[in-house]
Design an enzyme around this catalytic site. Structure first.
Site, PDB file in Angstrom:
ATOM      1  N   CYS A 151       0.853  -1.277  -0.015  1.00 39.29           N
ATOM      2  CA  CYS A 151       0.066   0.521  -0.097  1.00 39.29           C
ATOM      3  C   CYS A 151       0.938   1.755   0.190  1.00 39.29           C
ATOM      4  O   CYS A 151       0.243   2.705  -0.574  1.00 39.29           O
ATOM      5  CB  CYS A 151      -1.431   0.220   1.149  1.00 39.29           C
ATOM      6  SG  CYS A 151      -0.111  -0.663   2.713  1.00 39.29           S
ATOM      7  N   ARG A 186      16.456   1.614   0.288  1.00 35.40           N
ATOM      8  CA  ARG A 186      15.527   0.664  -0.187  1.00 35.40           C
ATOM      9  C   ARG A 186      15.503  -0.408   0.469  1.00 35.40           C
ATOM     10  O   ARG A 186      16.143  -1.518   0.400  1.00 35.40           O
ATOM     11  CB  ARG A 186      17.160  -0.075  -0.948  1.00 35.40           C
ATOM     12  CG  ARG A 186      17.168  -0.985  -2.490  1.00 35.40           C
ATOM     13  CD  ARG A 186      18.266  -0.851  -3.267  1.00 35.40           C
ATOM     14  NE  ARG A 186      18.833   0.028  -3.237  1.00 35.40           N
ATOM     15  CZ  ARG A 186      20.918  -0.634  -3.477  1.00 35.40           C
ATOM     16  NH1 ARG A 186      21.372  -0.913  -2.692  1.00 35.40           N
ATOM     17  NH2 ARG A 186      21.067   0.652  -3.450  1.00 35.40           N
ATOM     18  N   SER A 187      14.261   0.093   1.623  1.00 36.90           N
ATOM     19  CA  SER A 187      13.395  -1.242   2.245  1.00 36.90           C
ATOM     20  C   SER A 187      13.217  -1.895   1.520  1.00 36.90           C
ATOM     21  O   SER A 187      12.439  -1.456   0.439  1.00 36.90           O
ATOM     22  CB  SER A 187      13.015  -0.356   3.186  1.00 36.90           C
ATOM     23  OG  SER A 187      11.740  -0.431   2.688  1.00 36.90           O
ATOM     24  N   ASP A 209      20.884   3.884  -1.636  1.00 33.17           N
ATOM     25  CA  ASP A 209      21.312   3.660  -0.032  1.00 33.17           C
ATOM     26  C   ASP A 209      22.108   3.575   0.436  1.00 33.17           C
ATOM     27  O   ASP A 209      23.009   4.053  -0.313  1.00 33.17           O
ATOM     28  CB  ASP A 209      20.692   1.776   0.205  1.00 33.17           C
ATOM     29  CG  ASP A 209      21.634   1.032  -0.066  1.00 33.17           C
ATOM     30  OD1 ASP A 209      22.251   0.666  -0.333  1.00 33.17           O
ATOM     31  OD2 ASP A 209      20.720  -0.593   0.131  1.00 33.17           O
ATOM     32  N   VAL A 210      22.785   3.756   1.736  1.00 30.23           N
ATOM     33  CA  VAL A 210      23.555   4.422   2.349  1.00 30.23           C
ATOM     34  C   VAL A 210      24.946   3.047   1.584  1.00 30.23           C
ATOM     35  O   VAL A 210      26.378   3.488   1.755  1.00 30.23           O
ATOM     36  CB  VAL A 210      24.009   3.693   3.800  1.00 30.23           C
ATOM     37  CG1 VAL A 210      22.741   5.334   4.684  1.00 30.23           C
ATOM     38  CG2 VAL A 210      24.165   2.408   4.736  1.00 30.23           C
ATOM     39  N   PHE A 275       8.298   9.982   2.001  1.00 27.27           N
ATOM     40  CA  PHE A 275       7.024   8.900   2.752  1.00 27.27           C
ATOM     41  C   PHE A 275       7.533   8.477   4.036  1.00 27.27           C
ATOM     42  O   PHE A 275       6.843   7.899   4.515  1.00 27.27           O
ATOM     43  CB  PHE A 275       6.769   7.683   2.050  1.00 27.27           C
ATOM     44  CG  PHE A 275       7.851   6.938   1.377  1.00 27.27           C
ATOM     45  CD1 PHE A 275       9.037   5.909   3.034  1.00 27.27           C
ATOM     46  CD2 PHE A 275       8.766   6.896   0.479  1.00 27.27           C
ATOM     47  CE1 PHE A 275       9.349   5.200   2.413  1.00 27.27           C
ATOM     48  CE2 PHE A 275      10.313   5.998   0.014  1.00 27.27           C
ATOM     49  CZ  PHE A 275      10.155   5.179   1.121  1.00 27.27           C
TER      50      PHE A 275
END
Length: 322
Positions: A151, A186-187, A209-210, A275
């Site tokens: 979602c 980038r979860s 990402d890191v 977000f």
């Protein structure tokens, strides 16, 4: 508008209102099978203030649109799995969501799969994820049962549609062709699936990402049916600036109150969307961005409810297909 701040701030609350007629009309159509309204159950097994706030928003939105919402707090998180299984088996429960993190490790990924696919309003089930990554939009060969999208990534897509980033003159599935997007996150829950979604819709996406920066794309001329990924290089501010200089959209989701995206990396006229529960942009974003969306939460809740209605549709269709 002013000479120093030409950009406009667009609130998620305004965007989410555009989905109210569709959602409420569908709830009314379901009165024959859900006379009291569909029931969404939320499980809270942590003390995260952001989760409490999200639960409160969800309850208010549900009740305003004819749904029932029940928050079940689980004081002993080791009992959460059993509570989810009980809700899976309860025919009176139409949708289930869990407020993560619970354990903050791989056990959370396991719990995501405990939720029955037929009641997973967040779209975290592995079948939904596989379909997302492979650009498959249905659960069956007859294309009767629509797949569910996570979602929050879906909310970002709908925000981009609202902001006219998507080109409606192009065929569906190609409407981001020619667009370049940067996603700072980038979860596995939001950042990676969002990069895949946007690339599957035709964009060139730089996922940050890191550790490194990756490119998600369907190839030159959209020659592939689904996105492909390649490593660009180790993360550095210089590399980030290089790929942001001509980005049409910059999306952030860094879970840190101290992180701020560098405004000088934003192309004049870009669209910026955050977000994260923290503000990843400072106020100067509006000196560069044409449109800025500071949060996505209320659109995410609307997408969650649309997912729930789709799940109910799928279950009702299954009864006739058997």
């Amino acid at each position: 508008m002013s000479a120093t701040k030409p950009g406009a701030t667009i609130l998620a609350s305004a965007i989410s209102k555009t989905y109210v007629p569709e959602i409420t009309a569908k709830v009314e159509q379901l009165r024959a099978v859900r006379p009291a309204g569909p029931l969404l159950v939320g499980f809270l097994a942590n003390e995260d203030p952001a989760a409490e706030m999200y639960a409160s928003w969800t309850k208010k939105t549900c009740e305003a649109m004819g749904f029932r919402y029940e928050l079940r707090k689980v004081d002993d998180r080791d009992l959460l799995e059993e509570a989810i299984i009980e809700a899976n088996m309860d025919e009176g429960v139409d949708g289930i969501l869990v407020y993560f993190p619970v354990f903050g490790n791989a056990q959370d990924q396991y719990l995501q799969q405990v939720v029955a696919r037929e009641k997973d309003v967040e779209g975290l089930n592995h079948v939904y994820y596989q379909n997302l990554y492979h650009n498959v939009r249905y659960l069956d060969d007859r294309q009767e049962l629509k797949s569910i999208l996570p979602c929050t990534p879906l909310a970002v897509v709908k925000i981009m549609e609202y902001l006219k980033v998507y080109n409606q003159l192009l065929p569906e599935g190609n409407r981001l062709y020619g667009k370049k997007c940067v996603i700072v996150n980038r979860s596995e829950i939001v950042g990676r699936p969002l990069a895949a979604l946007l690339a599957n819709d035709g964009a060139t996406v730089y996922s940050v990402d890191v550790e490194n920066i990756q490119e998600f794309t369907r190839g030159e001329g959209l020659k592939f049916s689904k996105h492909h990924v390649r490593d660009i290089g180790a993360y550095s501010e210089e590399l980030l600036a290089q790929y942001c200089k001509d980005a049409d959209v910059i999306i952030t989701g860094v879970p840190s109150a101290s992180y701020k995206f560098p405004t000088d990396c934003i192309k004049d006229g870009a669209v910026c969307i955050n977000f994260s529960s923290h503000s990843n942009f400072d106020d100067s974003v509006k000196t560069r961005a044409s449109l800025y969306v500071p949060s996505t939460g209320k659109v995410t809740i609307s997408m969650l409810l649309r997912n729930m209605l789709r799940l109910i549709d799928n279950r009702e269709k299954l009864k006739t297909l058997r």
